[in-house]
Design a protein around this motif. Structure first.
Motif, mmCIF file in Angstrom:
data_model
loop_
_atom_site.group_PDB
_atom_site.id
_atom_site.type_symbol
_atom_site.label_atom_id
_atom_site.label_comp_id
_atom_site.label_asym_id
_atom_site.label_seq_id
_atom_site.Cartn_x
_atom_site.Cartn_y
_atom_site.Cartn_z
ATOM 1 N N SER A 1 -51.724 -39.752 14.417
ATOM 2 C CA SER A 1 -52.199 -40.333 13.336
ATOM 3 C C SER A 1 -52.309 -41.322 14.070
ATOM 4 C CB SER A 1 -51.028 -40.714 13.135
ATOM 5 O OG SER A 1 -49.934 -41.810 12.792
ATOM 6 N N GLY A 2 -52.664 -42.363 14.876
ATOM 7 C CA GLY A 2 -53.589 -43.725 14.954
ATOM 8 C C GLY A 2 -54.756 -42.747 15.743
ATOM 9 N N ALA A 3 -55.313 -41.827 15.816
ATOM 10 C CA ALA A 3 -56.224 -41.115 17.025
ATOM 11 C C ALA A 3 -57.370 -40.710 15.273
ATOM 12 C CB ALA A 3 -56.395 -40.113 17.835
ATOM 13 N N LYS A 4 -56.595 -40.511 14.298
ATOM 14 C CA LYS A 4 -57.478 -39.437 13.248
ATOM 15 C C LYS A 4 -58.572 -40.607 13.353
ATOM 16 C CE LYS A 4 -54.035 -36.154 11.121
ATOM 17 N NZ LYS A 4 -52.945 -37.002 10.804
ATOM 18 N N GLY A 5 -60.069 -40.086 13.076
ATOM 19 C CA GLY A 5 -60.568 -41.168 12.330
ATOM 20 C C GLY A 5 -61.141 -42.016 13.283
ATOM 21 N N LEU A 6 -60.781 -41.530 14.486
ATOM 22 C CA LEU A 6 -61.842 -42.664 15.368
ATOM 23 C C LEU A 6 -62.777 -41.345 16.808
ATOM 24 C CD1 LEU A 6 -58.649 -44.161 18.155
ATOM 25 C CD2 LEU A 6 -59.852 -44.717 15.885
ATOM 26 N N LYS A 7 -63.596 -42.398 16.950
ATOM 27 C CA LYS A 7 -64.948 -41.718 17.635
ATOM 28 C C LYS A 7 -64.477 -41.064 19.456
ATOM 29 C CE LYS A 7 -68.887 -43.870 15.396
ATOM 30 N NZ LYS A 7 -69.442 -45.280 15.954
ATOM 31 N N MET A 8 -63.459 -41.879 20.006
ATOM 32 C CA MET A 8 -62.777 -42.128 21.357
ATOM 33 C C MET A 8 -62.259 -41.066 20.992
ATOM 34 S SD MET A 8 -60.313 -44.456 23.161
ATOM 35 C CE MET A 8 -58.597 -44.231 21.491
ATOM 36 N N LYS A 9 -62.222 -40.043 21.942
ATOM 37 C CA LYS A 9 -61.501 -38.570 21.834
ATOM 38 C C LYS A 9 -59.947 -39.001 23.304
ATOM 39 C CE LYS A 9 -64.646 -34.616 21.567
ATOM 40 N NZ LYS A 9 -65.416 -35.594 20.850
ATOM 41 N N LEU A 10 -59.052 -38.455 22.425
ATOM 42 C CA LEU A 10 -58.048 -38.811 23.035
ATOM 43 C C LEU A 10 -57.012 -37.293 24.101
ATOM 44 C CD1 LEU A 10 -54.926 -40.659 21.642
ATOM 45 C CD2 LEU A 10 -57.006 -41.869 22.411
ATOM 46 N N LEU A 11 -57.106 -37.011 25.536
ATOM 47 C CA LEU A 11 -57.609 -36.394 26.345
ATOM 48 C C LEU A 11 -55.786 -36.019 26.915
ATOM 49 C CD1 LEU A 11 -60.340 -36.404 27.869
ATOM 50 C CD2 LEU A 11 -60.204 -35.443 25.570
ATOM 51 N N SER A 12 -55.509 -34.335 26.591
ATOM 52 C CA SER A 12 -54.228 -34.201 27.786
ATOM 53 C C SER A 12 -54.448 -32.622 27.852
ATOM 54 C CB SER A 12 -53.107 -34.888 27.469
ATOM 55 O OG SER A 12 -52.001 -34.095 28.213
ATOM 56 N N ALA A 13 -54.448 -32.674 29.532
ATOM 57 C CA ALA A 13 -54.739 -31.076 29.603
ATOM 58 C C ALA A 13 -53.566 -29.804 29.770
ATOM 59 C CB ALA A 13 -55.082 -30.981 30.706
ATOM 60 N N ASN A 14 -52.432 -31.086 29.844
ATOM 61 C CA ASN A 14 -50.622 -30.208 30.229
ATOM 62 C C ASN A 14 -50.515 -30.891 28.987
ATOM 63 O OD1 ASN A 14 -50.895 -33.361 31.225
ATOM 64 N ND2 ASN A 14 -49.770 -32.408 32.599
ATOM 65 N N LEU A 15 -50.491 -31.657 28.267
ATOM 66 C CA LEU A 15 -49.488 -31.947 26.915
ATOM 67 C C LEU A 15 -49.158 -30.727 25.613
ATOM 68 C CD1 LEU A 15 -47.643 -34.389 27.070
ATOM 69 C CD2 LEU A 15 -49.484 -35.513 25.304
ATOM 70 N N VAL A 16 -47.810 -30.898 25.317
ATOM 71 C CA VAL A 16 -47.227 -29.952 24.667
ATOM 72 C C VAL A 16 -46.011 -30.187 23.601
ATOM 73 C CG1 VAL A 16 -48.969 -27.389 25.819
ATOM 74 C CG2 VAL A 16 -46.095 -28.589 25.966
ATOM 75 N N ASP A 17 -46.778 -29.699 22.397
ATOM 76 C CA ASP A 17 -45.574 -29.850 21.602
ATOM 77 C C ASP A 17 -44.342 -29.050 21.819
ATOM 78 O OD1 ASP A 17 -46.150 -27.855 20.115
ATOM 79 O OD2 ASP A 17 -47.240 -28.628 18.892
ATOM 80 N N LYS A 18 -43.293 -29.794 21.092
ATOM 81 C CA LYS A 18 -42.158 -28.792 20.990
ATOM 82 C C LYS A 18 -41.678 -27.540 20.905
ATOM 83 C CE LYS A 18 -38.740 -32.546 19.908
ATOM 84 N NZ LYS A 18 -38.535 -33.321 18.927
ATOM 85 N N ALA A 19 -43.412 -27.049 20.293
ATOM 86 C CA ALA A 19 -43.589 -25.537 20.177
ATOM 87 C C ALA A 19 -44.373 -24.999 20.845
ATOM 88 C CB ALA A 19 -44.663 -24.873 18.744
ATOM 89 N N GLY A 20 -44.496 -25.774 21.900
ATOM 90 C CA GLY A 20 -45.201 -25.037 23.399
ATOM 91 C C GLY A 20 -47.245 -25.212 23.309
ATOM 92 N N LYS A 21 -47.655 -26.285 21.759
ATOM 93 C CA LYS A 21 -49.095 -26.207 21.275
ATOM 94 C C LYS A 21 -49.799 -27.030 22.276
ATOM 95 C CE LYS A 21 -50.086 -24.950 17.380
ATOM 96 N NZ LYS A 21 -50.832 -24.712 15.880
ATOM 97 N N ALA A 22 -51.068 -26.866 22.510
ATOM 98 C CA ALA A 22 -51.061 -28.013 22.966
ATOM 99 C C ALA A 22 -51.554 -29.482 21.929
ATOM 100 C CB ALA A 22 -53.021 -27.788 23.336
ATOM 101 N N VAL A 23 -51.349 -30.599 22.761
ATOM 102 C CA VAL A 23 -51.605 -31.497 21.615
ATOM 103 C C VAL A 23 -52.813 -31.838 20.825
ATOM 104 C CG1 VAL A 23 -50.661 -33.487 20.848
ATOM 105 C CG2 VAL A 23 -49.285 -31.839 22.381
#
Length: 303
Positions: free
Chosen positions: A57-79
């Motif tokens: 939610s904090g990243a919404k509206g930012l120009k800065m991109k938050l990146l992670s090639a290996n982080l997934v949520d509890k459903a196994g989807k890339a975040v």
């Protein structure tokens, strides 16, 4: 110029302390990182202290991109996106983010090496990037493994334990960069990219020149002694010394020539210390002092 952050920037600790200022402080840091023109940041353990939803939610509206090639949520989807392609002048730079492996708040870090290798390969082949930088918000040993085995990776910038400034070191395939810690230093990596090939560390260029002068002086002395020595055993020892010096001289001449031509890819790492001699931005200072009044026992690094 690109402004990048290797992560672990938002919270002081990976677990919540219950401090009332924890959340507003992290929100302020996110906004200020974006205001500084940061293009991309990896998501580390000390960014997930209040959970995944807070960061998303904090990243919404930012120009800065938050990146992670290996982080997934509890459903196994890339975040977050695995990478982004940025331009600096005529240079195309592929930036990959990577998070710690294992269980994290509301998320899971999958094996990092596999994720990074796959993304570096895709950036090279599909996006035709000139340089690949991995923002590695992972423990030191894992980051070193990424540098050692990271085919297609040029630089690994590591954050996790709060290590201070250091030197750029070639560790296997990629160059390992310590970015400083707690926002108290600004690491500056200057690149010169002219064609393919490995990067040469310009900080060692002067060393090669100095070593070459020393070797030439030692070689001249050894030859003088050889010219006046009659004893067979002593001559043999001196001849071996001369041969060793000549071999070393040839290696250093090659290194010095590579430095001088400027045709190789080069990098130079330096640090700016953000101490009391660097004035804080007055607007940011006021925002910080609302959360942490002067003399309240905080770090004092508001920049």
């Amino acid at each position: 110029m690109l402004v990048l952050d290797a992560g672990n920037a938002l919270f002081k600790f990976p677990n919540s302390t219950g401090d009332a200022n924890e959340k507003p402080r992290a929100e302020l840091l996110l906004k200020q990182l974006d205001a500084l023109g940061t293009s991309a940041m990896a998501v580390g353990a000390r960014d997930l202290t209040l959970g995944l939803d807070f960061v998303r939610s904090g990243a919404k509206g930012l120009k800065m991109k938050l990146l992670s090639a290996n982080l997934v949520d509890k459903a196994g989807k890339a975040v977050f996106p695995s990478s982004t392609v940025l331009t600096a002048g005529a240079l195309k730079v592929g930036v990959v983010g990577v998070s710690p492996e294992g269980a994290l708040p509301e998320s899971q870090g999958k094996p990092a090496l596999h994720a990074v290798l796959a993304e570096a390969k895709r950036l090279r082949e599909k996006d035709k990037v000139d340089v690949v930088v991995v923002l590695a918000a992972v423990p030191y040993d894992l980051a070193r493994r990424l540098a050692q085995q990271g085919e297609g990776v040029d630089f690994v910038v590591q954050s996790h334990e709060g290590r201070g400034p250091g030197i750029a070191s070639k560790d296997g395939l990629a160059t390992f960069i310590p970015p400083g810690e707690r926002g108290r230093q600004l690491a500056r990596l200057e690149l010169s990219v002219d064609g393919p090939g490995a990067f040469l560390d310009l900080s060692t260029a002067g060393q090669a020149q100095t070593s070459l002068k020393n070797i030439e002086a030692n070689l001249a002395r050894a030859k003088e002694r050889l010219a006046t020595t009659k004893d067979g055993a002593a001559r043999k020892a001196l001849e071996e010394t001369v041969a060793t010096f000549e071999s070393r001289r040839a290696t250093l001449q090659k290194a010095s020539k590579a430095d001088a031509t400027g045709s190789a890819r080069t990098h130079l790492l330096s640090y700016s210390q953000l101490g009391a001699d660097v004035p804080s931005d007055p607007t940011v200072q006021k925002l910080v002092e609302k959360l942490e009044p002067p003399g309240a026992g905080h770090d004092g690094h508001n920049h």
